[in-house]
Write a protein that holds these residues in place. Structure first.
Motif, PDB file in Angstrom:
ATOM      1  N   ASP A 175       0.854  -1.185   0.000  1.00  0.00           N
ATOM      2  CA  ASP A 175       0.000   0.000   0.000  1.00  0.00           C
ATOM      3  C   ASP A 175       0.892   1.238   0.000  1.00  0.00           C
ATOM      4  OD1 ASP A 175      -1.884   1.965   0.291  1.00  0.00           O
ATOM      5  OD2 ASP A 175      -2.523   1.368   2.298  1.00  0.00           O
ATOM      6  N   TYR A 178      -1.468   6.214  -2.354  1.00  0.00           N
ATOM      7  CA  TYR A 178      -2.053   7.012  -3.426  1.00  0.00           C
ATOM      8  C   TYR A 178      -3.368   6.382  -3.896  1.00  0.00           C
ATOM      9  CZ  TYR A 178       2.328   9.620  -4.134  1.00  0.00           C
ATOM     10  OH  TYR A 178       3.433  10.428  -3.980  1.00  0.00           O
ATOM     11  N   PRO A 179      -4.309   7.194  -4.404  1.00  0.00           N
ATOM     12  CA  PRO A 179      -5.520   6.616  -4.996  1.00  0.00           C
ATOM     13  C   PRO A 179      -5.209   5.703  -6.175  1.00  0.00           C
ATOM     14  CG  PRO A 179      -5.807   8.975  -4.630  1.00  0.00           C
ATOM     15  CD  PRO A 179      -4.356   8.670  -4.383  1.00  0.00           C
ATOM     16  N   PHE A 180      -4.180   6.098  -6.967  1.00  0.00           N
ATOM     17  CA  PHE A 180      -3.790   5.273  -8.113  1.00  0.00           C
ATOM     18  C   PHE A 180      -2.339   5.558  -8.471  1.00  0.00           C
ATOM     19  CE2 PHE A 180      -3.442   4.360 -12.714  1.00  0.00           C
ATOM     20  CZ  PHE A 180      -3.865   3.038 -12.705  1.00  0.00           C
ATOM     21  N   GLY A 255      -6.227  -4.835  -6.687  1.00  0.00           N
ATOM     22  CA  GLY A 255      -7.299  -4.374  -5.827  1.00  0.00           C
ATOM     23  C   GLY A 255      -8.419  -3.743  -6.644  1.00  0.00           C
ATOM     24  N   GLU A 256      -9.578  -3.617  -6.023  1.00  0.00           N
ATOM     25  CA  GLU A 256     -10.740  -3.065  -6.719  1.00  0.00           C
ATOM     26  C   GLU A 256     -10.502  -1.623  -7.155  1.00  0.00           C
ATOM     27  OE1 GLU A 256     -15.449  -2.287  -5.716  1.00  0.00           O
ATOM     28  OE2 GLU A 256     -14.440  -4.006  -4.804  1.00  0.00           O
ATOM     29  N   SER A 257      -9.821  -0.840  -6.318  1.00  0.00           N
ATOM     30  CA  SER A 257      -9.552   0.559  -6.652  1.00  0.00           C
ATOM     31  C   SER A 257      -8.685   0.668  -7.898  1.00  0.00           C
ATOM     32  CB  SER A 257      -8.876   1.274  -5.477  1.00  0.00           C
ATOM     33  OG  SER A 257      -8.530   2.602  -5.820  1.00  0.00           O
ATOM     34  N   TYR A 258      -7.627  -0.163  -7.973  1.00  0.00           N
ATOM     35  CA  TYR A 258      -6.741  -0.140  -9.143  1.00  0.00           C
ATOM     36  C   TYR A 258      -7.519  -0.458 -10.417  1.00  0.00           C
ATOM     37  CZ  TYR A 258      -2.831  -1.294 -12.230  1.00  0.00           C
ATOM     38  OH  TYR A 258      -1.948  -1.331 -13.289  1.00  0.00           O
ATOM     39  N   THR A 260     -10.737  -0.239 -11.001  1.00  0.00           N
ATOM     40  CA  THR A 260     -11.720   0.798 -11.324  1.00  0.00           C
ATOM     41  C   THR A 260     -11.056   1.992 -11.994  1.00  0.00           C
ATOM     42  OG1 THR A 260     -13.122   0.133  -9.465  1.00  0.00           O
ATOM     43  CG2 THR A 260     -13.476   2.337 -10.372  1.00  0.00           C
ATOM     44  N   HIS A 261      -9.938   2.451 -11.434  1.00  0.00           N
ATOM     45  CA  HIS A 261      -9.200   3.564 -12.042  1.00  0.00           C
ATOM     46  C   HIS A 261      -8.754   3.213 -13.456  1.00  0.00           C
ATOM     47  CE1 HIS A 261      -8.886   5.414  -8.025  1.00  0.00           C
ATOM     48  NE2 HIS A 261      -8.537   6.521  -8.657  1.00  0.00           N
ATOM     49  N   CYS A 264     -11.624   3.248 -15.965  1.00  0.00           N
ATOM     50  CA  CYS A 264     -12.039   4.622 -16.288  1.00  0.00           C
ATOM     51  C   CYS A 264     -11.059   5.272 -17.261  1.00  0.00           C
ATOM     52  CB  CYS A 264     -12.151   5.452 -15.015  1.00  0.00           C
ATOM     53  SG  CYS A 264     -13.537   5.000 -13.952  1.00  0.00           S
TER      54      CYS A 264
END
Length: 396
Positions: A175, A178-180, A255-258, A260-261, A264
């Motif tokens: 971790d 950062y958001p991405f 991860g789900e965040s990665y 999703t980014h 997009c």
């Protein structure tokens, strides 16, 4: 006579290679670090001098230019060139090594800047050139490719008469806050992840949509993680060299965040690798995105957690079914404490140093172009244990 070593590339992996070569200076001798941005080389050299007490020379270099490469090679006169620059530059560096008669090593196969495709074809085609020049090229001496190839060769040598299936399993549970962000070069990382998946089964390649196949794997010291099937270049060579192989696949955790980014960015065209016009200027979306994202080389001091990379192999030994899991766990914070880089750079840079070390010590040495699994795995596995990447085996 002391050896001379040239490292090309001053990103996160180049930093690790410089540190680890300096820690093994009795083998690597005089070390030079070269990159397009010499200030990055100077910063790494200063840190190595302060922490390890070894002087590293630095030089500016455009690795896209064969004449400039040859000029530097003739000046430095290295015994080995360790290429940890961009995969786009593999062929120019290989051609310069042939011209100057110098052994070559890299960590990832050649990619064309305009084609998101991973294959060894153009590097393997230089086998005759390397043999005629009486030199050696070692391809893919990172972790995956690299250590995973050696794990397969070690399993084949010591545990199986035939290996029938291999799953290569790559987990980064780190971790960085950062958001991405990507843990290595954003262009290479995002091209790899957004491409169609592929696996090899019953003598042919099967193509899948990106992220179409997922399995949950319980990674020792990390826990259960969603792991997605990707194509990765080590499979291309392993299908040639592992006896009895019926299927090989590669899985990586996200991860789900990665995801999703990334989806997009893909939907709005930011992962494009073709030029587009913007206000009268030509730009490549992926290159522009790369300038906006955090530099992977800066992630080290803020990354926590662990990596776990290994192989899960099934096959036959003495007529009986056998299964083994060989893996390696690294801690991001411990990696940074040792060499000022996070675990993804560490697990790539240390094997690059080990491969070059075995070449210089003539433990892995032949003329031509080779992949990792074509050599005796034992000395490499021994070096992993003492150079910072201890591995474990679970036998079933």
């Amino acid at each position: 006579m002391s050896n001379k070593t040239l490292i090309i590339g001053a990103g996160g992996v180049g930093n690790v290679v410089a540190f680890k070569c300096a820690m093994n200076a009795q083998t690597f001798g005089e070390i030079t670090l070269a990159s397009r941005t010499v200030s990055k080389c100077d910063a790494i050299a200063a840190n190595v001098k302060e922490r390890v007490g070894v002087e590293i020379q630095t030089s500016s270099l455009d690795a896209d230019s064969v004449p400039e490469l040859i000029e530097l090679f003739n000046k430095v006169k290295p015994n080995v060139v360790i290429n940890v620059a961009l995969p786009y530059q593999d062929l120019t560096i290989m051609d310069a090594c042939v011209a100057c008669g110098i052994d070559y090593l890299d960590t990832a196969n050649y990619e064309h800047p305009d084609t998101a495709k991973f294959e060894y074809k153009e590097q393997w085609a230089r086998d005759d050139d390397f043999k005629k020049a009486n030199i050696m090229a070692l391809l893919g001496s990172g972790f995956d490719p690299g250590v995973t190839n050696v794990f397969c060769a070690y399993a084949q040598k010591h545990y199986f008469d035939e290996i029938h299936t291999i799953d290569i399993l790559d987990c980064n549970a780190g971790d960085h806050g950062y958001p991405f962000a990507t843990n290595f070069n954003p262009e290479i990382n995002l091209r790899e992840v957004s491409a169609n998946g592929r696996y090899w089964e019953h003598g042919k390649w099967v193509e899948t949509k990106p992220m179409e196949i997922m399995q949950v794997w319980d990674y020792p010291e990390v826990g259960e993680k969603d792991s997605y099937l990707l194509y990765h270049e080590e499979m291309e060579s392993l299908v040639k060299h592992i006896k009895g192989l019926k299927r090989i696949r590669f899985f990586m955790t996200f991860g789900e965040s990665y995801l999703t980014h990334m989806k997009c960015l893909e939907n709005v065209g930011m992962l494009g690798i073709k030029e587009v016009e913007h206000k009268g200027m030509k730009i490549v979306p992926m290159e522009f995105l790369s300038t906006l994202l955090p530099d992977p080389a800066t992630l080290g001091e803020r990354t926590t957690g662990k990596t776990n990379i290994g192989i899960y192999a099934k096959g036959i030994k003495d007529g009986k079914e056998k299964t083994i899991y060989i893996y390696q766990v690294s801690d991001h914070e411990k990696c940074y404490e040792e060499v000022m880089s996070q675990g993804v750079s560490y697990t790539t840079g240390v094997p690059a140093m080990i491969g070059a070390k075995l070449m210089l010590e003539n433990k892995w040495q032949n003329k031509g172009v080779y992949n990792m699994e074509e050599f005796n795995p034992d000395p490499f596995m021994e070096e992993l244990m003492v150079q910072g990447l201890p591995w474990k085996i679970i036998k079933e």
